[in-house]
Design a protein around this motif. Structure first.
Motif, short mmCIF file in Angstrom:
data_model
loop_
_atom_site.label_atom_id
_atom_site.label_comp_id
_atom_site.label_asym_id
_atom_site.label_seq_id
_atom_site.Cartn_x
_atom_site.Cartn_y
_atom_site.Cartn_z
N GLN A 86 0.82 -1.21 0.00
CA GLN A 86 0.00 0.00 0.00
C GLN A 86 0.86 1.26 0.00
O GLN A 86 0.53 2.25 -0.64
CB GLN A 86 -0.91 -0.02 1.24
N GLU A 165 -3.46 -4.17 -0.59
CA GLU A 165 -4.22 -2.92 -0.78
C GLU A 165 -3.38 -1.87 -1.50
O GLU A 165 -3.22 -0.74 -1.01
CB GLU A 165 -4.72 -2.39 0.57
N SER A 168 -4.92 1.93 -2.26
CA SER A 168 -5.64 2.67 -1.22
C SER A 168 -5.22 4.12 -1.12
O SER A 168 -6.02 4.98 -0.72
CB SER A 168 -5.45 1.99 0.14
N ASN A 169 -3.97 4.42 -1.45
CA ASN A 169 -3.47 5.80 -1.30
C ASN A 169 -3.65 6.65 -2.54
O ASN A 169 -3.20 7.81 -2.57
CB ASN A 169 -1.98 5.77 -0.92
N THR A 197 -8.08 -6.38 -0.55
CA THR A 197 -8.72 -5.06 -0.61
C THR A 197 -10.02 -5.07 0.19
O THR A 197 -10.59 -6.12 0.47
CB THR A 197 -9.01 -4.66 -2.07
#
Length: 360
Positions: A86, A165, A168-169, A197
Motif C-alpha cells: 500500500q 491494498e 488505497s493511497n 482489498t
C-alpha cells in the motif's frame, strides 16, 4: 505448477483468533482477491502466505512445496514471490531504474542481463526507461511510484504475486487507471496473484475469483458475477454491491412465495431460494432491480404493489429513492437520471421481479 494450497490455516494473537482454520486453493495463473472489511483476516492471511507472519497452525504450499506447517517456516526471500505494498515501499535514494533492478542485483545478476528485464518491465507499466529511468521517487506522482513498485515485484519472474491494498493511497482517477493496468499485465504474464482489498470495485474488476472474508473466515467465494447475482449471505449481498435486505415474515418454498409484513406476498424463482421451507429469513433485492412502473400499471400482477416515495437523492448519473411499502419496511431503488423520476410523497407502483428476488 505454480499454485497456492492452504489447509486449516489459523492465526491467533493471544485469545483473539484473527484467521479461523481457513481452507483455500489458488490455481496456477489465477487472480484471486481476498475482500472484506477491516479486521476480517484478509491481510493477516496474505502476510502468512508471504512469510511475514508465522501461522499458529495449518499448512501452506506454494508450487507443491510446503512453506509453512508445524515444523517448517520458509523465510519470505526464499519463496520466490513478488509483493506490492500500500505504501509503495520504493527506495527514495535510488533511481527508478535501480529500484526495479534491485531484486536482480540482490541475486548478483550481471548488469548486462538485468538491463533488458528492467527495460521490459518499465515499458510494461508505462514508465519507459529513457524517460523515467534516471528519475527519483520524489520526482514521481503516487501512481507512478506504484507502477515502479509493480515493475520491481515482477522483474524477478516470481511464481506468485501478492498485493496488499496497493491502490488505497491513490485518488479515484488513478485507481481506475491502475486497475486497468494491473488486469492487463496479469493477462500478459499470467502470474498466480493474491490481492487484498476492502474495495468491492477493485475486487470485481481485477479478479477471476473473489473470497469474501468476515471475522477471520471465508463467508463465500466465487466468480464476481456469481457473488453479485447469487449471494448466499446478507453480508455478501450488502458488501458486494448495494442491496435491500428485507425481513421475511413467512415463506413457503413449495409454492415459491414469501410474505413481507402482514399482507405483501411475493414470488421467488426456485433457483433463487437459499432458505429452508417454513423458515423465516431475508429477501435480497439489488437497488437497481427495483422497478418503478407507469401509473397505469395494475396491482394484482405478480410481485407488483404500491408504495410511497419518502426521500430522493440526486447522485449525478442516477437518482436514489426510498419507498415506504408498509409494515415498517422501506425499499431503496435507483433510476438513471433523465428517466421518469419519482417525487417525494408520490404514490408509485413498484415491481420486484421474481428473477431478481433472492431468499437467504
Amino acid at each position: 505448477m505454480s499454485g497456492i494450497e492452504i489447509e486449516k490455516l489459523v492465526k491467533s494473537y493471544g485469545t483473539v483468533q484473527a484467521v479461523k482454520a481457513i481452507d483455500l486453493t489458488v490455481q496456477q495463473g489465477e487472480f484471486l482477491t481476498l475482500l472484506g472489511p477491516s479486521g476480517s483476516g484478509k491481510t493477516t492471511t496474505l502476510r502468512m502466505i508471504a512469510g511475514l507472519e508465522k501461522p499458529s497452525s495449518g499448512t501452506i504450499r506454494i508450487d507443491g512445496r510446503v512453506v509453512n506447517d508445524a515444523t517448517t517456516h520458509v523465510p519470505p526471500h526464499q519463496r520466490n514471490m513478488g509483493m506490492v505494498f500500500q505504501s509503495y515501499a520504493v527506495w527514495p535514494h535510488k533511481s527508478v531504474y535501480d529500484n526495479v533492478a534491485f531484486p536482480l542485483a540482490m541475486r548478483k545478476m550481471p548488469r548486462a542481463e538485468q538491463r533488458p528485464r528492467v527495460n521490459r518491465l518499465l515499458d510494461m507499466v508505462g514508465l519507459p526507461s529513457g524517460d523515467f529511468g534516471k528519475r527519483y521517487p520524489s520526482q514521481l506522482s503516487g501512481g507512478q511510484q506504484q507502477r515502479v513498485a509493480l515493475a520491481r515485484a515482477l522483474v524477478g519472474d516470481p511464481k506468485v504475486l501478492l498485493y496488499d491494498e496497493p491502490l488505497s493511497n491513490l485518488d479515484a482517477r488513478l485507481r481506475d487507471s491502475m486497475r486497468t493496468l494491473m488486469r492487463s499485465i496479469h493477462e500478459q504474464l499470467n502470474v498466480t496473484s493474491v490481492y487484498v482489498t476492502h474495495d468491492q470495485i477493485e475486487a470485481m474488476v481485477l479478479s477471476d475469483r473473489v473470497c469474501v472474508m468476515r471475522d477471520g473466515g471465508i463467508v463465500q467465494q466465487g466468480k464476481p458475477p456469481d457473488l453479485y447475482e447469487r449471494p448466499n449471505d446478507p453480508f455478501v449481498a450488502e458488501f458486494i454491491g448495494q442491496a435491500n435486505v428485507l425481513r421475511i415474515a413467512a415463506s413457503d418454498r413449495a409454492s415459491g412465495t414469501v410474505r413481507l409484513g402482514a399482507d405483501l406476498s411475493l414470488r421467488v424463482l426456485p433457483e433463487n431460494w437459499r432458505g429452508r421451507n417454513g423458515q423465516a429469513g431475508q429477501l435480497i433485492v439489488r437497488y437497481h432491480q427495483v422497478k418503478l412502473l407507469p401509473s397505469a400499471a395494475q396491482q394484482g400482477q405478480s410481485n407488483v404493489f404500491t408504495g410511497t416515495v419518502r426521500n430522493v437523492m440526486y447522485l449525478g448519473d442516477r437518482l436514489r429513492y426510498g419507498i415506504d411499502i408498509g409494515s415498517g419496511s422501506q425499499l431503496v431503488g435507483e433510476v438513471v437520471t433523465g428517466d421518469s423520476l419519482p417525487i417525494a410523497g408520490e404514490r408509485v407502483h413498484v415491481e420486484l421481479p421474481a428473477a431478481h428476488c433472492i431468499v437467504i
